[in-house]
Design an enzyme around this catalytic site. Sequence first.
Site, mmCIF file in Angstrom:
data_model
loop_
_atom_site.group_PDB
_atom_site.id
_atom_site.type_symbol
_atom_site.label_atom_id
_atom_site.label_comp_id
_atom_site.label_asym_id
_atom_site.label_seq_id
_atom_site.Cartn_x
_atom_site.Cartn_y
_atom_site.Cartn_z
ATOM 1 C CG ASP A 61 21.215 78.497 82.234
ATOM 2 O OD1 ASP A 61 20.776 77.411 82.653
ATOM 3 O OD2 ASP A 61 21.487 78.714 81.034
ATOM 4 C CB SER A 140 9.536 64.164 90.107
ATOM 5 O OG SER A 140 8.257 63.806 89.626
ATOM 6 C CE1 TYR A 153 10.580 67.007 85.608
ATOM 7 C CE2 TYR A 153 9.069 65.230 86.164
ATOM 8 C CZ TYR A 153 9.671 66.434 86.477
ATOM 9 O OH TYR A 153 9.371 67.053 87.671
ATOM 10 C CE LYS A 157 12.648 66.745 88.597
ATOM 11 N NZ LYS A 157 13.228 67.784 89.485
#
Length: 247
Positions: A61, A140, A153, A157
């Site tokens: 994790d 990304s 997100y 990124k």
Amino acid sequence: MDLGLKDKVVLVTGSGSGIGQQIAMDMAAEGAIVVGADLNGDAAKQTASDAGGRSEGVALDVTSFEQVKGVVDQVVASHGRIDVLVNCAAAWRVGMFMDSTPDDWAFEVNVCLMGVIHCTRATLEKMILGGGGKIVNVASDAGRVGEFRQAVYSGAKAGVIGFSKAVAREVGKSGVHVNCVCPGYTKTPSTAPDLTEELEARIAKGYPLRKIGIPKDVSRVVVFLASEGASHTTGQTISVSGGYSMA
């Protein structure tokens, strides 16, 4: 072409499926000693079995710095060093930002950004003591241009990109290279269930190459950046997105 990865010790996070799985497989094909880590330990072990060679799979994790340190220490104890770290573990929750919750924000930031920070911090010390290494962070294109319904997100990124550049400046003198690879929309087990033929055609229209990517497209660039071919490359962000981002 010999990329110089034979016998290198490579740690890949997110190896249980998708892009991370492909990276682990391709590193193994180059003769590397690959330790693939994933929240789903069974999936990581299956990837290792499929990759063959000297591959291992472990549960990890990445949101837990203690777990990360434990895995890094275990790899070094078993193999003596870590030559390459590929941070590929990621997670996202698609939706309008105004409908999101603090739990959503924490989930994406902790996996996508803090996971990279945890793994980089734990591994860097070993690399510096060993005289150098390669870190490749899978970010990304969402972090470069901002993506609709992926606000946090995209922010996480973007953080990976900035973090990678800053660390590259800091540790270059120690022989450690840090680079980023930014996929665009990529067909993976996570994205494929929602990818109808109509949707794929519509998405592809936004890409100059008129197609969306597959994990192998991303893996090829990651493997190159981890190889001797990228011996004078650091602090760079390379989009593998069919031209979606050209900045």
